[in-house]
Design a protein around this motif. Structure first.
Motif, mmCIF file in Angstrom:
data_model
loop_
_atom_site.group_PDB
_atom_site.id
_atom_site.type_symbol
_atom_site.label_atom_id
_atom_site.label_comp_id
_atom_site.label_asym_id
_atom_site.label_seq_id
_atom_site.Cartn_x
_atom_site.Cartn_y
_atom_site.Cartn_z
ATOM 1 N N GLY A 23 0.896 -1.180 0.120
ATOM 2 C CA GLY A 23 0.086 -0.116 -0.100
ATOM 3 C C GLY A 23 1.057 1.260 -0.001
ATOM 4 N N PRO A 24 0.115 2.366 -0.036
ATOM 5 C CA PRO A 24 0.851 3.711 0.013
ATOM 6 C C PRO A 24 1.607 3.850 1.275
ATOM 7 C CG PRO A 24 -1.607 3.892 0.574
ATOM 8 C CD PRO A 24 -1.190 2.454 0.507
ATOM 9 N N GLY A 25 1.364 3.245 2.664
ATOM 10 C CA GLY A 25 2.122 3.588 3.757
ATOM 11 C C GLY A 25 1.767 4.604 4.582
ATOM 12 N N ASP A 26 0.229 5.067 4.332
ATOM 13 C CA ASP A 26 0.027 6.162 4.936
ATOM 14 C C ASP A 26 -0.942 6.140 6.244
ATOM 15 O OD1 ASP A 26 -2.383 5.688 3.773
ATOM 16 O OD2 ASP A 26 -2.278 7.518 2.479
ATOM 17 N N GLY A 27 -1.534 6.674 6.525
ATOM 18 C CA GLY A 27 -2.707 6.592 7.893
ATOM 19 C C GLY A 27 -3.738 5.811 7.555
ATOM 20 N N PHE A 28 -3.948 5.311 6.040
ATOM 21 C CA PHE A 28 -5.128 4.335 5.840
ATOM 22 C C PHE A 28 -4.476 3.134 5.516
ATOM 23 C CE2 PHE A 28 -6.336 8.934 5.308
ATOM 24 C CZ PHE A 28 -7.292 8.894 6.513
ATOM 25 N N ASP A 29 -3.370 2.678 5.483
ATOM 26 C CA ASP A 29 -2.577 1.567 5.094
ATOM 27 C C ASP A 29 -2.772 0.575 6.153
ATOM 28 O OD1 ASP A 29 -0.821 -0.448 4.419
ATOM 29 O OD2 ASP A 29 0.448 0.734 3.207
ATOM 30 N N ALA A 30 -3.866 -0.346 6.493
ATOM 31 C CA ALA A 30 -4.022 -1.243 7.643
ATOM 32 C C ALA A 30 -2.665 -2.129 7.625
ATOM 33 C CB ALA A 30 -5.058 -1.986 7.551
ATOM 34 N N MET A 467 -7.579 1.481 2.952
ATOM 35 C CA MET A 467 -9.012 1.403 3.460
ATOM 36 C C MET A 467 -9.709 2.829 3.464
ATOM 37 S SD MET A 467 -9.133 -1.732 4.802
ATOM 38 C CE MET A 467 -10.712 -1.479 5.860
ATOM 39 N N VAL A 468 -9.330 3.596 2.420
ATOM 40 C CA VAL A 468 -10.020 4.658 2.328
ATOM 41 C C VAL A 468 -10.184 4.997 0.847
ATOM 42 C CG1 VAL A 468 -7.980 6.510 2.016
ATOM 43 C CG2 VAL A 468 -10.287 7.305 3.437
ATOM 44 N N GLU A 469 -11.621 5.663 0.540
ATOM 45 C CA GLU A 469 -11.593 6.010 -0.726
ATOM 46 C C GLU A 469 -10.811 7.307 -1.100
ATOM 47 O OE1 GLU A 469 -13.288 4.343 -2.882
ATOM 48 O OE2 GLU A 469 -14.415 2.914 -1.875
ATOM 49 N N ASP A 471 -9.552 10.467 -4.105
ATOM 50 C CA ASP A 471 -10.189 11.036 -5.399
ATOM 51 C C ASP A 471 -8.801 10.768 -6.536
ATOM 52 O OD1 ASP A 471 -7.704 12.670 -5.004
ATOM 53 O OD2 ASP A 471 -8.630 14.428 -4.334
ATOM 54 N N GLY A 472 -9.175 11.284 -7.702
ATOM 55 C CA GLY A 472 -8.181 10.988 -8.581
ATOM 56 C C GLY A 472 -6.746 11.174 -8.401
ATOM 57 N N LYS A 473 -6.494 12.169 -7.518
ATOM 58 C CA LYS A 473 -5.072 12.357 -7.175
ATOM 59 C C LYS A 473 -4.586 11.508 -6.068
ATOM 60 C CE LYS A 473 -5.264 17.095 -8.851
ATOM 61 N NZ LYS A 473 -5.907 18.263 -8.783
ATOM 62 N N GLY A 474 -5.393 10.653 -5.548
ATOM 63 C CA GLY A 474 -4.912 9.821 -4.434
ATOM 64 C C GLY A 474 -5.318 10.620 -3.043
ATOM 65 N N GLN A 475 -6.027 11.626 -3.045
ATOM 66 C CA GLN A 475 -6.052 12.020 -1.713
ATOM 67 C C GLN A 475 -7.367 11.633 -0.865
ATOM 68 O OE1 GLN A 475 -4.267 14.385 -0.118
ATOM 69 N NE2 GLN A 475 -2.841 13.863 -2.034
ATOM 70 N N PRO A 476 -7.284 11.142 0.464
ATOM 71 C CA PRO A 476 -8.456 10.627 0.890
ATOM 72 C C PRO A 476 -9.683 11.542 0.904
ATOM 73 C CG PRO A 476 -6.474 10.733 2.156
ATOM 74 C CD PRO A 476 -6.192 11.280 1.130
ATOM 75 N N LEU A 477 -10.999 10.676 0.498
ATOM 76 C CA LEU A 477 -12.178 11.253 0.503
ATOM 77 C C LEU A 477 -12.684 11.428 1.968
ATOM 78 C CD1 LEU A 477 -13.426 10.126 -2.936
ATOM 79 C CD2 LEU A 477 -12.658 12.374 -2.463
ATOM 80 N N ALA A 481 -20.023 14.090 6.858
ATOM 81 C CA ALA A 481 -19.641 14.668 8.205
ATOM 82 C C ALA A 481 -18.347 14.680 8.473
ATOM 83 C CB ALA A 481 -20.325 13.397 9.144
ATOM 84 N N GLY A 482 -17.703 14.793 7.350
ATOM 85 C CA GLY A 482 -16.101 15.139 7.530
ATOM 86 C C GLY A 482 -15.175 13.819 7.836
ATOM 87 N N GLN A 483 -15.832 12.752 7.966
ATOM 88 C CA GLN A 483 -15.019 11.478 8.561
ATOM 89 C C GLN A 483 -14.623 10.768 7.004
ATOM 90 O OE1 GLN A 483 -14.170 10.449 11.416
ATOM 91 N NE2 GLN A 483 -15.469 12.482 11.721
ATOM 92 N N PRO A 484 -13.202 10.077 7.209
ATOM 93 C CA PRO A 484 -12.885 9.722 6.039
ATOM 94 C C PRO A 484 -13.935 8.394 5.639
ATOM 95 C CG PRO A 484 -11.095 9.654 7.703
ATOM 96 C CD PRO A 484 -12.529 10.351 8.461
ATOM 97 N N MET A 485 -14.088 8.385 4.180
ATOM 98 C CA MET A 485 -14.856 7.436 3.665
ATOM 99 C C MET A 485 -14.147 5.948 3.761
ATOM 100 S SD MET A 485 -16.436 9.367 0.369
ATOM 101 C CE MET A 485 -17.245 7.948 -0.084
ATOM 102 N N GLY A 486 -14.415 5.045 4.221
ATOM 103 C CA GLY A 486 -13.922 3.680 4.575
ATOM 104 C C GLY A 486 -14.145 2.859 3.189
#
Ligand code: 3PG
Ligand code: CO
Length: 545
Positions: A23-30, A467-469, A471-477, A481-486
């Motif tokens: 994965g990308p190794g960021d805060g959504f990479d379980a 673990m996050v949806e 956008d086209g640039k790879g930014q978490p959506l 409610a402002g919560q990351p979209m799982g």
């Protein structure tokens, strides 16, 4: 094609860590967030590469298609790329071949006064089904002059972004409205529900799901709504944060509030899912006689039933299908089966058919009863974020026993956690799942070392590593409610391929262009020290000393 019997150089243990990609190794990479000391050590000590597990590398129509476990295990076992169901259906629609054969029989039923029912997964995930195939059938039905068509929709949220079922329902409703206006056909949605609530169980894990689907689609027994969209909205209003997968069964009512599309004698039913595992149970409910005992069907209409594909080639399920799957033969386990080498395959229920049936080129039986052992470990029947460790410990226990038996030369297993928990879209649970798998891998590393055998660890496709949806640039959506979209679906990630040979041989990574899952079979044979059959894609490693 059989391998010539020979003394294997070492024993090989092959682990598919389902849904654990790079994965990308960021805060959504379980996978990166999980504490994985054993996998980390394996990566440090073994040969490591990353291989392709999605798109054309695994026989899917395009590189925008996510990988999945059916095609992943199919290609791992086959050692080369075969066109998968999604591709075969596309080809049959493009050539028109799909409208011959069984389609004609379904049309004949409908022309003789029956209703044509189209049942399947409503999304563009292209893992079990694609809505484009449904639209093509609806268009064709209108062209053929059919009078009455009913669509039974299974809501996805598992192979596509969750909470998008309204988009797919709206798209279908617009298609139906345009068709009605153009041809006068009486075509509408009749019933539905989430794919993990009704109809699409697999491997006998939860038959009551199928019973609920039958009741809604066939008998019209479920809460009646004015439309599929109204049912979805009501379900969302009743349950906060409801995943599309779990939308309860519903029936669409006619002007009198009666179910508008039950299935009756003389009708034709087409299940437009092309993938078999989750299609087999409902297919059996439609096609089996009194010998069917998995639930009480109450009423069994005499219909012409066809699947989009042949779902189980061995059992001939179903007898009628629109598109024939590619014939896969001479898989790695078939080649090994008659050499005298003994094989052990193990997974928990949710992935048992994957490590046996799909791995073996869509064959449910063994190639050789005397040399093969299959073990299924019963899965829990709960949403897997509630038991994220799933059966990783029990799977490891079984593998430790197999490893302790020197008779087993090739041992393979699937660890379901990364994938099944990944599908819940819950990051914290996915981290626990990966950690549980890591614990199991650690125990197996120890055993592999003690028995001086060769350990291979890979995955069939990605899931938990993202673990996050985005956008086209790879930014978490974020959601409203402002919560990351799982993210609940698989990914297009590369997957790791790690080889650790505890038998002391010197291995080197081979120079393979565009390595993918198709290279695994030859790698296994190479590590066993046997001659690689010419029909396999090349091995990812060479033994150099
Ligand atoms: C499912 O059936 O659970 C998903 O659609 C795909 O998951 P799998 O390919 O990992 O089984
Ligand atoms: Co999956």
């Amino acid at each position: 094609m059989k391998l010539t019997a020979a003394q294997p150089a070492t024993r090989v243990v092959f682990l598919v860590l389902d849904g654990i990609g790079d994965g990308p190794g960021d805060g959504f990479d379980a996978v990166a967030l999980a504490r994985t000391p054993h996998l980390d050590r394996l990566r440090r000590e073994g040969l490591v590469t990353a291989i392709r597990a999605h798109g054309t590398a695994v026989g899917l129509p395009s590189d925008s298609d996510i990988g999945n476990s059916e095609v992943g295990h199919n290609i791992l076992g086959a050692g080369r790329v075969f066109p998968q169901g999604a591709s075969s259906v596309e080809t049959a629609i493009a050539s028109g071949a799909i409208w011959q054969g069984c389609w004609r029989e379904a049309v004949a039923k409908a022309q003789a006064g029956g209703t044509l029912h189209l049942l399947g997964l409503l999304s563009d995930g292209n893992v079990h089904a694609h809505e484009r195939h449904l639209f093509a059938m609806l268009d064709r039905a209108a062209e053929e002059g059919l009078k009455r068509v009913r669509v039974h929709v299974l809501l996805d949220g598992r192979d596509v972004m969750d909470k998008t079922a309204h988009v797919h329902i709206e798209r279908l409703e617009q298609h139906l409205a345009a068709l009605r206006a153009k041809s006068g056909i009486d075509a509408c949605i009749a019933s539905g529900g989430g794919r993990m609530a009704i109809t699409m169980d697999r491997y006998g894990a939860d038959w009551p799901m199928v019973a609920r689907g039958w009741q809604a689609h066939v008998l019209g027994q479920a809460p009646v709504a004015a439309s599929a969209m109204a049912a979805l909205e009501a379900a969302r209003a009743a349950t906060a944060d409801l995943s599309d997968q779990y939308v309860p069964a519903f029936v669409v009512g006619d002007a009198q509030g009666q179910p508008c599309g039950t299935v009756n004698d003389g009708d034709a039913v087409i299940l437009f899912n092309f993938r078999g595992d989750r299609a087999i149970e409902i297919t059996r409910a439609f096609t089996e006689g009194a010998s069917f005992t998995d639930f009480d069907r109450q009423r069994v209409p005499q219909v012409f039933f066809a699947g989009m594909m042949l779902y189980d080639g061995d059992a001939g399920i179903p007898a009628n299908f629109l598109v024939a799957p590619a014939a896969v033969s001479d898989t790695v386990s078939e080649c090994l089966a008659d050499t005298g080498i003994r094989q052990f395959a193990c997974a928990e229920t949710q992935k048992f058919g994957h490590i046996t049936y799909f791995w073996n080129g869509n064959k449910s039986g063994k190639f050789n009863e005397a040399t093969e052992t299959y073990l299924e470990i019963p899965s829990d029947r709960v949403p897997f974020d509630q038991r994220p460790w799933m059966k990783s410990a029990e799977t490891a226990d079984a593998l430790l026993e197999a490893i302790a038996d020197p008779g087993y030369t090739f041992v393979r297993a699937n660890f379901a956690g990364g994938d099944m928990v990944g599908h819940t879209g819950k990051l914290e649970a996915a981290i626990l799942a990966v950690e549980s798998v890591d614990l199991a891998v650690g125990r197996l590393m120890q055993a592999a070392e003690a028995h001086k055998l060769c350990l291979v660890v890979t995955a069939d496709h990605g899931n938990a590593e993202d673990m996050v949806e985005r956008d086209g640039k790879g930014q978490p959506l974020n959601d409203a409610a402002g919560q990351p979209m799982g993210r609940t679906s698989h990914t297009r990630s590369l997957v790791p391929f790690i080889v650790r040979d505890y038998s002391g041989r010197q291995l080197r990574l081979a120079d393979v262009a565009k390595p993918g899952l198709a290279n695994a079979a030859a790698t296994i044979v190479t590590l066993l020290g046997l001659q690689v059959p010419a029909h396999f894609e090349p091995s990812l490693v060479n033994v150099v000393g």
